[in-house]
Design a protein around this motif. Structure first.
Motif, PDB file in Angstrom:
ATOM      1  N   ASP A   1       0.813  -1.220   0.000  1.00  0.00           N
ATOM      2  CA  ASP A   1       0.000   0.000   0.000  1.00  0.00           C
ATOM      3  C   ASP A   1       0.849   1.275   0.000  1.00  0.00           C
ATOM      4  O   ASP A   1       0.509   2.250  -0.674  1.00  0.00           O
ATOM      5  CB  ASP A   1      -0.936   0.009   1.214  1.00  0.00           C
ATOM      6  CG  ASP A   1      -1.998  -1.073   1.129  1.00  0.00           C
ATOM      7  OD1 ASP A   1      -2.296  -1.510   0.005  1.00  0.00           O
ATOM      8  OD2 ASP A   1      -2.517  -1.485   2.175  1.00  0.00           O
ATOM      9  N   GLN A   2       1.936   1.289   0.760  1.00  0.00           N
ATOM     10  CA  GLN A   2       2.750   2.495   0.865  1.00  0.00           C
ATOM     11  C   GLN A   2       3.867   2.548  -0.174  1.00  0.00           C
ATOM     12  O   GLN A   2       4.197   3.622  -0.687  1.00  0.00           O
ATOM     13  CB  GLN A   2       3.351   2.604   2.267  1.00  0.00           C
ATOM     14  CG  GLN A   2       2.307   2.783   3.365  1.00  0.00           C
ATOM     15  CD  GLN A   2       2.938   2.969   4.732  1.00  0.00           C
ATOM     16  OE1 GLN A   2       4.087   3.350   4.870  1.00  0.00           O
ATOM     17  NE2 GLN A   2       2.169   2.691   5.773  1.00  0.00           N
ATOM     18  N   ASN A   3       4.451   1.392  -0.477  1.00  0.00           N
ATOM     19  CA  ASN A   3       5.568   1.361  -1.418  1.00  0.00           C
ATOM     20  C   ASN A   3       5.145   1.024  -2.845  1.00  0.00           C
ATOM     21  O   ASN A   3       5.952   1.080  -3.759  1.00  0.00           O
ATOM     22  CB  ASN A   3       6.628   0.357  -0.954  1.00  0.00           C
ATOM     23  CG  ASN A   3       7.218   0.709   0.397  1.00  0.00           C
ATOM     24  OD1 ASN A   3       6.789   1.658   1.038  1.00  0.00           O
ATOM     25  ND2 ASN A   3       8.213  -0.035   0.834  1.00  0.00           N
ATOM     26  N   GLY A   4       3.870   0.646  -3.008  1.00  0.00           N
ATOM     27  CA  GLY A   4       3.359   0.373  -4.348  1.00  0.00           C
ATOM     28  C   GLY A   4       3.892  -0.894  -4.988  1.00  0.00           C
ATOM     29  O   GLY A   4       3.924  -1.012  -6.216  1.00  0.00           O
ATOM     30  N   LEU A   5       4.307  -1.866  -4.179  1.00  0.00           N
ATOM     31  CA  LEU A   5       4.853  -3.098  -4.733  1.00  0.00           C
ATOM     32  C   LEU A   5       3.753  -4.072  -5.136  1.00  0.00           C
ATOM     33  O   LEU A   5       2.658  -4.055  -4.577  1.00  0.00           O
ATOM     34  CB  LEU A   5       5.764  -3.779  -3.701  1.00  0.00           C
ATOM     35  CG  LEU A   5       6.964  -2.970  -3.185  1.00  0.00           C
ATOM     36  CD1 LEU A   5       7.827  -3.845  -2.277  1.00  0.00           C
ATOM     37  CD2 LEU A   5       7.805  -2.422  -4.327  1.00  0.00           C
ATOM     38  N   SER A   6       4.054  -4.919  -6.086  1.00  0.00           N
ATOM     39  CA  SER A   6       3.136  -5.990  -6.474  1.00  0.00           C
ATOM     40  C   SER A   6       3.395  -7.199  -5.587  1.00  0.00           C
ATOM     41  O   SER A   6       4.368  -7.245  -4.830  1.00  0.00           O
ATOM     42  CB  SER A   6       3.364  -6.373  -7.939  1.00  0.00           C
ATOM     43  OG  SER A   6       4.649  -6.977  -8.091  1.00  0.00           O
TER      44      SER A   6
END
Length: 359
Positions: free
Chosen positions: A162-167
Motif C-alpha cells: 500500500d505504501q511502497n506500491g509493490l506488487s
C-alpha cells in the motif's frame, strides 16, 4: 542497503520505535510516548540480553539500525531494527540509576560495577529512511529465524504494497516468501481492516487468531462463501474492499462462527478444524444448522453437511483392502485362538453392515 559505517551514541539519544510491528496495530494508533512503549516491552524476555551485555558488552557487529525522525516534537535516533536490545539496555540503565524495583533486575546487576561506555557508546548504523531496510526486515522477521506474529507479518506485507506500491511478485522477491503466501497475507489483512470498519464485529478476537483467518482463506469453499474468488485473480490495488457489500452479512456470520463474539463462543476452536468448517460452509444443510441452532457444534454441522462421507469411504476402502491382503495367508493360521477371536469380531461387524445395506 548501502554500506554504512558504524557510529556510536549515548543511550539517551536513542528512541524506541513507536511503529515497531511487534507492538501491534492498537499501539500504533495511540502514538505512544517512550515510557509507554518501554512498559509494553517489559515482558519481551529482555533479561537474557541484559546478562549478555554485562558479560560480553555490546559488540559493534550487533549495531542497531536507526533513522532520524521527529518524535513528540524532538528529533531522535529511532531504532528500526534492534528494539529489544535497546529496551534491555534502558532497563539495565534504570537498574544502575536506582529507578528499577524488580528484584530480578536488581539481582542481574548485583555485585557488577556499571560497565564503562556500555550506555554512553551504543553502536548504531544511520539510515536515510525506513524503506532502506524493508527487504532486510522482511527476510529476518517474515520468512527468517526471528519471525513476527502472523498479524505483524501481514501488516508489514500490506505496508510494502500500500505504501511502497509493490506488487505481490515484488514483495515475494524482496522478503523471500512465495507469491501465493504474500497474496493471502495481504487479502487476510485487508479483510481485518474491513472488519474494523464493520459494525458489530470484534476485531480484537479476530486479530488474536489471525493465523486462523489466514489459513481459512486457502480453502476454496471459504473464498466462495465470502465472495472472494475474484479478489485472488486481480492485482492488490483492486482488492480493497475485499468483501463486497452483498457479502458483508456473510462476513459477520463467518467472523462469529470462526472467532466468536460477546454472546457466542466460536464454533471453530482449533486451527486444525478449518477443513471441516470449510466443508460446512459449502453445504446448505450445514449452513442452515449453524444459523438456526443456538449453540451449534462443528462436529454435528460437519455430519449434517455430509462431510464425514469421504472419511467413511476411506475407512471402508482401507478395511476392504486389508481384509483382501489378509486372505492371502490367513488359512495358515486357522487354529490360532487370538486370530479366531479377531475373525469372530470381524464377522459380527460385517453382519451388521450387511443388515444396514440389506445385502
Amino acid at each position: 542497503m548501502k554500506q554504512r559505517k558504524i557510529e556510536y551514541a549515548d543511550l539517551s539519544h536513542i528512541a524506541l520505535d513507536p511503529k515497531n510491528p511487534r507492538l501491534g496495530r492498537s499501539a500504533h494508533q495511540k502514538n505512544l510516548a517512550q515510557d509507554e512503549i518501554f512498559d509494553l516491552m517489559r515482558d519481551w524476555s529482555l533479561e537474557e540480553l541484559a546478562t549478555s551485555f554485562l558479560e560480553s558488552g555490546f559488540w559493534a557487529h550487533e549495531a542497531v539500525l536507526c533513522v532520524e525522525e521527529e518524535i513528540h516534537g524532538d528529533d531522535r535516533l529511532v531504532v528500526i531494527e534492534g528494539n529489544r536490545r535497546i529496551a534491555a539496555l534502558k532497563r539495565l540503565k534504570k537498574a544502575y540509576d536506582g529507578d528499577e524495583t524488580s528484584r530480578k533486575w536488581l539481582e542481574i546487576i548485583e555485585g557488577i560495577q556499571e560497565p564503562e561506555k556500555l550506555f554512553s557508546e551504543v553502536p548504531f548504523i544511520r539510515l536515510e529512511e525506513r524503506g532502506e531496510v524493508d527487504a532486510f526486515l522482511g527476510f529476518r522477521h517474515v520468512t527468517g529465524i526471528k519471525e513476527w506474529a502472523p498479524p505483524e507479518k501481514a501488516q508489514f506485507i500490506a505496508k510494502l504494497i500500500d505504501q511502497n506500491g509493490l506488487s505481490y511478485r515484488d514483495v515475494m522477491r524482496q522478503i523471500g516468501s512465495k507469491t501465493p503466501t504474500v497474496q493471502r497475507n495481504y487479502i487476510a489483512y485487508s479483510i481485518l481492516m474491513q472488519m474494523e470498519e464493520t459494525e458489530g464485529l470484534d476485531v480484537g478476537k479476530v486479530e488474536d487468531k489471525f493465523s486462523v483467518l489466514f489459513l481459512s482463506l486457502a480453502r476454496t469453499d471459504v473464498r466462495n462463501f465470502l465472495g472472494l474468488r475474484e479478489k485472488f485473480e486481480v492485482p492488490p490495488e483492486q482488492v480493497r474492499p475485499p468483501i463486497s457489500e452483498e457479502f458483508v452479512p456473510r462476513l459477520k456470520e463467518y467472523s462469529r462462527w470462526l472467532f466468536g463474539d460477546e454472546e457466542n463462543a466460536p464454533v471453530v476452536t482449533d486451527s486444525r478444524q478449518v477443513d471441516k468448517f470449510s466443508k460446512v460452509l459449502a453445504s446448505d444443510e450445514g449452513l442452515d444448522y449453524l444459523r438456526t441452532v443456538r449453540r451449534p457444534s462443528l462436529e454435528k454441522a460437519f455430519v449434517i453437511a455430509g462431510g464425514d462421507q469421504e472419511e467413511l469411504y476411506e475407512l471402508m476402502t482401507t478395511a476392504a483392502y486389508n481384509v483382501e491382503e489378509a486372505l492371502s495367508s490367513i488359512h495358515h493360521y486357522a487354529d490360532d485362538e487370538k486370530l479366531i477371536r479377531i475373525v469372530q469380531r470381524l464377522s459380527s461387524n460385517v453382519a451388521q453392515i450387511n443388515k444396514i445395506f440389506e445385502i
